[in-house]
Design an enzyme around this catalytic site. Structure first.
Site, PDB file in Angstrom:
ATOM      1  N   HIS A  84       0.779  -1.384  -0.071  1.00 26.70           N
ATOM      2  CA  HIS A  84      -0.083  -0.128   0.038  1.00 26.70           C
ATOM      3  C   HIS A  84       0.983   1.360   0.173  1.00 26.70           C
ATOM      4  O   HIS A  84       0.374   2.269  -0.393  1.00 26.70           O
ATOM      5  CB  HIS A  84      -0.880   0.032   1.396  1.00 26.70           C
ATOM      6  CG  HIS A  84      -0.248   0.161   2.572  1.00 26.70           C
ATOM      7  ND1 HIS A  84       0.150  -0.977   3.358  1.00 26.70           N
ATOM      8  CD2 HIS A  84       0.081   1.445   3.268  1.00 26.70           C
ATOM      9  CE1 HIS A  84       0.849  -0.575   4.256  1.00 26.70           C
ATOM     10  NE2 HIS A  84       0.834   0.941   4.324  1.00 26.70           N
ATOM     11  N   HIS A  96       4.615   9.349  12.546  1.00 24.93           N
ATOM     12  CA  HIS A  96       3.597   8.275  12.927  1.00 24.93           C
ATOM     13  C   HIS A  96       4.500   7.022  13.436  1.00 24.93           C
ATOM     14  O   HIS A  96       5.290   6.967  12.958  1.00 24.93           O
ATOM     15  CB  HIS A  96       2.657   7.968  11.905  1.00 24.93           C
ATOM     16  CG  HIS A  96       3.060   7.230  10.513  1.00 24.93           C
ATOM     17  ND1 HIS A  96       4.342   7.627   9.868  1.00 24.93           N
ATOM     18  CD2 HIS A  96       2.837   5.929  10.075  1.00 24.93           C
ATOM     19  CE1 HIS A  96       4.648   6.830   8.936  1.00 24.93           C
ATOM     20  NE2 HIS A  96       3.497   5.829   9.085  1.00 24.93           N
TER      21      HIS A  96
END
Length: 312
Positions: A115, A179
């Site tokens: 992804h 993140h």
């Protein structure tokens, strides 16, 4: 030669663990606008810098970066399945150019991409095959990492190659910003996790589903007192975006890997894709850049941003 750049965050949690509907709509509106710009630009070639999340690259042979002449999506988190449309002759020429430019670029004639590459291609073009694309995967998840200076030099060499083409080229950077999803570390890992990190290709559907479920569950508590993962760092994100917009790319050479991991999260190193993308653009001449969007989104475990740039 005309060049356009888009760098944007990706998140596998879109549609799986969403924030408030108005935030989802806000991001979707930004993605629609970005895709419309690319549709109007109609690139003849896309070069995408993206990370891997232990789907195509493992510790049995972990390169700092790899260029593919053939690549297929693993279709994780509901992303599109199938092969990318890679122009083999141009990809081979780029690889040759990088070697001649003292960049020790690894080459793959059969790469699996996840992804980190395919979500951005899908969002920006609606397909994996609409335009010719050359993927360059930069290791951003599996320490030890090469220096940020090395990534900048990689981008410069790619930019020099782009300058030799008489084409409309779209440069994409996919990843970041701050993140820290629950990605395991090899150092100190239990035997079964270590074996996965070393040679975990082609998991069963059940294994992939369980792995994705862990990330989804992490998103449900991320940024709360229940979560031990490094929280989003808005200040760090905004300072990094400002560096790119101003074109102060050489200052990135001083970035410290351990410090970034501690202050913004271990997966923040996906910004390497943005560094390479902007360095490629800058190598073709001065640029004009702007921040299109930024919002910290805990549910997606992402400081979510979009930046655009064009040549002056």
């Amino acid at each position: 030669m005309t060049i356009k750049l888009k760098c944007l965050s990706h998140t596998p949690l879109r549609g799986y663990n969403d924030p408030a509907p108005e935030i989802v709509a806000e991001v979707e509106d930004q993605l629609i606008k970005a895709k419309a710009e690319i549709d109007a630009f109609n690139p003849e070639l896309i070069i995408i810098f993206s990370p891997d999340h232990y789907n195509g690259l493992f510790y049995d042979l972990m390169p700092p970066f790899v260029l593919a002449t053939d690549a297929e999506s693993v279709a994780d988190y509901g992303t599109l399945q199938g092969k990318l449309s890679i122009p083999k002759d141009i990809a081979a020429a780029l690889h040759r150019h990088l070697l001649d430019s003292n960049i020790d670029m690894t080459l793959s004639h059969r790469l699996q991409v996840d992804h980190g590459c395919t979500q951005t291609l899908e969002e920006m073009t609606g397909s994996l095959t609409r335009y010719p694309v050359i993927p360059i995967i930069i290791n951003s998840a599996a320490p030890p990492f090469c220096s940020y200076r090395r990534i900048r030099k990689l981008g410069e060499a790619v930019g020099n190659f782009i300058s030799s083409l008489n084409k409309r080229v779209l440069i994409l950077g996919s990843g970041g910003l701050s993140h820290e999803p629950p990605v395991p570390l090899l150092n100190g890992a239990p035997e079964d996790i270590a074996e996965f990190l070393i040679a975990g290709r082609n998991p069963t559907p059940e294994e992939r589903k369980a792995r994705e479920a862990r990330t989804i569950e992490a998103g449900k508590i991320y940024g709360t007192s229940e979560c031990s993962l490094t929280p989003l760092n808005i200040k760090w994100d905004e300072q990094f975006i400002e560096i790119l917009v101003k074109g102060d790319l050489q200052s990135i050479d001083a970035f410290d890997v351990d410090e970034i991991s501690k202050t913004a999260g271990r997966s923040t190193h996906e910004i390497r894709t943005w560094v390479a993308a902007f360095s490629a653009l800058q190598a073709t001449g001065d640029y004009i850049a702007k921040k299109d969007y930024y919002r910290p989104i805990n549910e997606w475990i992402a400081g979510y941003g979009i930046i655009s740039a064009t040549q002056k």
